[in-house]
Design a protein around this motif. Sequence first.
Motif, mmCIF file in Angstrom:
data_model
loop_
_atom_site.group_PDB
_atom_site.id
_atom_site.type_symbol
_atom_site.label_atom_id
_atom_site.label_comp_id
_atom_site.label_asym_id
_atom_site.label_seq_id
_atom_site.Cartn_x
_atom_site.Cartn_y
_atom_site.Cartn_z
ATOM 1 N N LEU B 155 70.201 -25.905 -27.013
ATOM 2 C CA LEU B 155 71.168 -26.662 -25.830
ATOM 3 C C LEU B 155 71.762 -25.814 -24.888
ATOM 4 O O LEU B 155 71.507 -26.462 -23.737
ATOM 5 N N TYR B 158 68.683 -25.613 -22.746
ATOM 6 C CA TYR B 158 68.365 -26.823 -22.177
ATOM 7 C C TYR B 158 69.289 -27.104 -21.067
ATOM 8 O O TYR B 158 68.726 -27.604 -19.593
ATOM 9 N N MET B 159 70.367 -27.315 -21.166
ATOM 10 C CA MET B 159 71.456 -27.889 -20.312
ATOM 11 C C MET B 159 71.372 -26.973 -19.185
ATOM 12 O O MET B 159 71.265 -27.767 -17.988
ATOM 13 N N LEU B 162 68.347 -28.120 -16.490
ATOM 14 C CA LEU B 162 68.243 -29.215 -15.980
ATOM 15 C C LEU B 162 68.328 -29.286 -14.454
ATOM 16 O O LEU B 162 67.246 -29.942 -14.019
ATOM 17 N N PHE B 189 65.952 -37.428 -15.166
ATOM 18 C CA PHE B 189 67.014 -38.214 -14.767
ATOM 19 C C PHE B 189 68.290 -37.244 -14.176
ATOM 20 O O PHE B 189 69.011 -37.677 -13.779
ATOM 21 N N TRP B 190 67.866 -35.913 -14.111
ATOM 22 C CA TRP B 190 69.016 -35.217 -13.315
ATOM 23 C C TRP B 190 68.766 -35.367 -11.856
ATOM 24 O O TRP B 190 67.944 -35.048 -11.333
ATOM 25 N N LYS B 191 69.950 -35.941 -11.368
ATOM 26 C CA LYS B 191 70.079 -36.149 -9.764
ATOM 27 C C LYS B 191 70.818 -35.463 -9.379
ATOM 28 O O LYS B 191 71.020 -35.328 -8.119
ATOM 29 N N THR B 193 74.142 -35.399 -9.393
ATOM 30 C CA THR B 193 75.454 -35.969 -8.646
ATOM 31 C C THR B 193 76.944 -35.278 -9.352
ATOM 32 O O THR B 193 76.400 -34.436 -10.178
ATOM 33 N N GLN B 196 77.364 -35.749 -12.892
ATOM 34 C CA GLN B 196 76.487 -35.100 -13.812
ATOM 35 C C GLN B 196 76.797 -33.766 -13.882
ATOM 36 O O GLN B 196 76.812 -33.027 -14.959
ATOM 37 N N ILE B 199 80.033 -33.063 -15.962
ATOM 38 C CA ILE B 199 79.805 -33.461 -17.448
ATOM 39 C C ILE B 199 78.759 -32.040 -17.932
ATOM 40 O O ILE B 199 79.179 -31.410 -19.019
ATOM 41 N N SER B 200 77.868 -31.616 -17.084
ATOM 42 C CA SER B 200 77.071 -30.397 -17.417
ATOM 43 C C SER B 200 77.830 -29.103 -17.607
ATOM 44 O O SER B 200 77.700 -28.575 -18.643
ATOM 45 N N ALA B 203 79.980 -29.372 -20.704
ATOM 46 C CA ALA B 203 79.325 -29.231 -21.937
ATOM 47 C C ALA B 203 78.802 -27.800 -22.023
ATOM 48 O O ALA B 203 78.905 -27.014 -23.252
#
Lengths: 305, 437
Positions: B155, B158-159, B162, B189-191, B193, B196, B199-200, B203
Amino acid sequence: MNRKIKTKMLLFILTAIIATPLFICAQEDSVVKELVLNVNYHMNNNKVIYLLTNAKTKVKGKFKPAEAVPVNLFLDGDSAGNLISRVITDKEGNAKAFLPAALKIKWESSSTHTFTAVSEKTKDFEPANAEIAVTKSRITIDTLTDGETKKITVSVTAFNGTNWLPVKDVEMKIGIGRLSGSILTAGEEETYTTDSSGTATAELNKTNLPGDAKGNFVLTAKVDENEQIGNLLIEKTVPWGAVLKQDSGFFNQRTLWTTRFKTPYWLLFMAYSIITGVWGTIIYLIMQIIKIKKLGKAAGAEEKI
Amino acid sequence: MEKLTSLTSEQITQDLLPQKFGKRGIIWTGALILLCLIGAVAYIRQLKNGLVVTNMRDYVSWGIYISNFVFFVAISLVGSLITAIFRLSNVKWATPLTRIAEIIAVAAIVFASLIIIVDMGRPERMLNLFIYGRIQSPIMWDVIVIATYFCISILLLYMPLLPDLKILIKFKEKSTHALNKLYRFQGSFWKGTAEQIKISERAIRILCIAIIPVAFSIHTVTSWLFATTYRPGWDSTNFGAYFISGAFLVGAGGVVVAMYIFRKYYHLENYITEMHFERMGRIVVMLSLLYLYFNINEYMTPAFKMKKAEESHLSELFTGGYAIMFWFAIITGLIIPIIMLLFKKGRKPLPMFIIGIMIVVGAWFKRYLIVTPTLLHPFLPIQDVPANYHHYFPSWEEWAIAVGSLAGALLVITFFARIYPIIPIQETLTEKNEQED
């Protein structure tokens, strides 16, 4: 010519030198050994009668057990009608045979009997025989408890054809039978001898002996290799031991070294709390990725519009 | 850092995009694949004939497979050190190193798991851990923490990737069709924004916090596989801290080696600068001194007492059959690096690379010395066994599998560097913009 004769002589001498030790070895291998045979009479609890045969041979000055020797056991004469059993010795050189029901009448017809063991000739051993004469006998065991004192009385009687008469000077062990087969002597002495009335008495001076779950243990009296009456054994269970408390509680405890179904509660709580906490966090984070994905798809849809 | 401001965003992006293998890269990859294949052949032999193909016997039941396992677990700690601790401490200079550290951690933990299955003999026995597992067992704890650490490391890899996946998708002409498909699957799906990003970042922050205790747990629990026994050389309360300090050191050493190689062969001098080596050098010398302290604790305390059970084991290490290996591991893996790193010239890229290799090699031998010599000094004397039970030297199958696993880990890192940017592109661009502001 001389050379030919010399070559032939040389070959002959060489052959003789090589062949002689081989011949000697072959001779040694083919020697049939002498067998030493023993037979012993046993009676347990006045009921079970059996014979124990032992076969051994001398090898380089030492006795070694003779294995796989066929031995025929007879009662009062080595004819076919008196055959008790044909046995084969094991790797210890021993063989056991029980007195068959077919010889019961013969057994009861007389007060003294002769058991004969005859081994068959094999490629390794010469035939041998052994004999033992036995007087029919009985052994009984009785106990007397007088307060703190516990007495064990053992009586030995022999059949003279009409009556059972006490047997004097029979040496025996009296005590508590162990699981291994040996006897823990009841009193101070290692052995006891019957008196003129054919009885031997021992006083149990050992206290707090462990018994079974009911507090029982087995009293045993054993006569070993008596010339007249052979080997006798009698047993009696008495409630003179301490009750054995099975501590099953030990293995039912929840500890770090028991089975997985008996994990200590504190470890279960700690382990599962930590696993729940960490994996809960991981699941939450995976859900955040899903959320990011959904936001991305929504943003993508908006862009298209 | 200053160099970033002199570079344009386009240049930074182009520099940091994954590069195709050159001739050396192909040879390197080919050699690693060959070593992996040899290891696979040896493993097939082991599966077919059983563990008898190894030289492990009644006494030495843990050999180089377990040494390798402990080594991989140790080196995997670098992920939490560089990525997590530096991120949480807002250490911006470490940004180019985070992905390198994280991929080393993931590759190491994958092969740590695989080498354990190899050591089991029959691989289906792995199922017994789940069917008949006892939560009281340190082995069970090790399985749980390794699985947990692997998930968290994946994780954490990966995160932060993105935003870079978006860049990779944008520059699709730079990669193959298959790779583009992979990038789209993983991150289309990663734009970027605001929501996003929020949240990222949250996380990633949670991951960084979570990975530290998990990383500490993995090394402590691995050390308890040894320390929860009575064996001389293992029966020590020092093992948890000793293993963690060793893991930090070997992880840092591994990162330094990787830094040098990527810098040199991918021409990343503007991003992995001498400053990075200087600072990593200071970190490595501090970790070396810490590990030296724990080594002194670990060996001097029992040596002072010389308990009967420990005597033959310690004598064997200090002056006996394992003395050469022991002093090599200490001197090469600790003393020389400490001395070299205390000087500024020792913290230059090439000396750091050499020191990194020395630390990693010394660490491997150190793990071997932790695992095997103790097993040759049981409490009851070794007797009535064949002569070869008194010694241990790995068979060719064991060497092939161990080297194959090391090659496999390097192959994972190599392929990752081919597929993904080894230095985070978006984070570098963000830092550049912050500097300019």
